[in-house]
Design a protein around this motif. Sequence first.
Motif, short mmCIF file in Angstrom:
data_model
loop_
_atom_site.label_atom_id
_atom_site.label_comp_id
_atom_site.label_asym_id
_atom_site.label_seq_id
_atom_site.Cartn_x
_atom_site.Cartn_y
_atom_site.Cartn_z
N THR A 9 -9.12 -5.04 7.35
CA THR A 9 -9.65 -6.01 6.37
C THR A 9 -10.30 -5.32 5.19
N LYS A 10 -11.09 -4.26 5.47
CA LYS A 10 -11.75 -3.52 4.39
C LYS A 10 -10.73 -2.82 3.50
N THR A 11 -9.70 -2.27 4.14
CA THR A 11 -8.65 -1.59 3.36
C THR A 11 -7.93 -2.58 2.46
N ARG A 12 -7.62 -3.78 3.00
CA ARG A 12 -6.94 -4.80 2.21
C ARG A 12 -7.83 -5.27 1.05
N THR A 13 -9.13 -5.39 1.31
CA THR A 13 -10.06 -5.81 0.26
C THR A 13 -10.11 -4.78 -0.86
N SER A 17 -9.04 -5.33 -4.74
CA SER A 17 -9.99 -5.03 -5.80
C SER A 17 -9.41 -4.01 -6.78
N ARG A 18 -8.70 -3.00 -6.26
CA ARG A 18 -8.09 -1.99 -7.12
C ARG A 18 -7.01 -2.61 -8.01
N GLN A 19 -6.23 -3.51 -7.42
CA GLN A 19 -5.19 -4.18 -8.21
C GLN A 19 -5.78 -5.08 -9.28
N ALA A 20 -6.90 -5.75 -8.97
CA ALA A 20 -7.56 -6.61 -9.96
C ALA A 20 -8.09 -5.78 -11.13
N ARG A 21 -8.70 -4.62 -10.81
CA ARG A 21 -9.19 -3.75 -11.88
C ARG A 21 -8.05 -3.23 -12.72
N LYS A 22 -6.92 -2.90 -12.08
CA LYS A 22 -5.77 -2.40 -12.82
C LYS A 22 -5.23 -3.47 -13.78
N ARG A 23 -5.16 -4.74 -13.29
CA ARG A 23 -4.70 -5.83 -14.17
C ARG A 23 -5.66 -6.06 -15.33
N ARG A 24 -6.96 -5.92 -15.04
CA ARG A 24 -7.95 -6.11 -16.08
C ARG A 24 -7.80 -5.05 -17.19
#
Length: 307
Positions: A9-13, A17-24
């Motif tokens: 679960t932590k790895t998926r989170t 989060s990394r993908q969201a920052r990349k999109r941002r």
Amino acid sequence: MSVLAIGRTKTRTRTVSRQARKRRWMGLLFLSPALLLYVVIVLVPLLQTVNYSFYKWDGVSEPTWVGLRNYLEFGRDPRMYAAFGHVLVLILMFGLIPLGLGLISAALLSRAKIRGEGIYRWFLFLPQVLTSVVVAIIWKRIYAPDGPLNSILRGVGLGHLTRNWLGDFTWALPSLGMIGVWGGFGFTMVLFLAGILAIPDELYEAARLDGSTRWQEFWLITLPSLRGQMAIALTLTITGALRTFDMVYITTQGGPGTATTTPALLLYQLAFVNPDVGRASATGVVLAVLCLAIAVGITRIMENKDR
């Protein structure tokens, strides 16, 4: 939950989060050219204008620091008070009258099928397609002593009403206001018509089942549903009246006398006719703050009504 499941679960989170920052960051990368252009064209000149407003400067010689003196002179200038009085008349004719006419026309067009409705809309919206300079030249010719308006009045036996409309101390400002009515009417009508067509028909059907009249439908359903469009129309028309320059400059240049001066025209005269860049900059800053305050005030009022 097992330790393995918690780890997954932590790895998926972290991955999400990394993908969201990349999109941002990708979004900011795509926006950066437009943001850079906005900073260079808008923000930098704005900051320079604010800086100039604290100096006494003719645009050529060495500027002299005067602090808030330019703003104090702005508040004491009788020409500026007269110009803002003229703007109040223009706000009425550029904003409130087209708003009412556009609202009534949109309500009627949405209720009745009119033959040639598309042509009618196109004709009324035409002033928005034309540049303000073209509009000013057209109406200057219409208002001329030998122009179409006076010719029509003479033709119908009302020759005693003819006058030099833009050269008359009494009629020059209302004549300019009529140009604003003509220019803003089509815009508000199309804006309100789009808003009315987006209102669900179920609301009107429910109101009819309850025995509501057409007036009640308009007052209780149509009008509240158009608050967003009304905020846009009021903001654009009122700030447009406050910033009026090109139309006045081309038609009357503030005359006769000072009968049609506006703050934007006085700003131009301060900057280029009798150069006082500091006072012109202070005038520009005050106008920008007023436009921002009007836009924010109208938006807040409409939001409070929605709540």
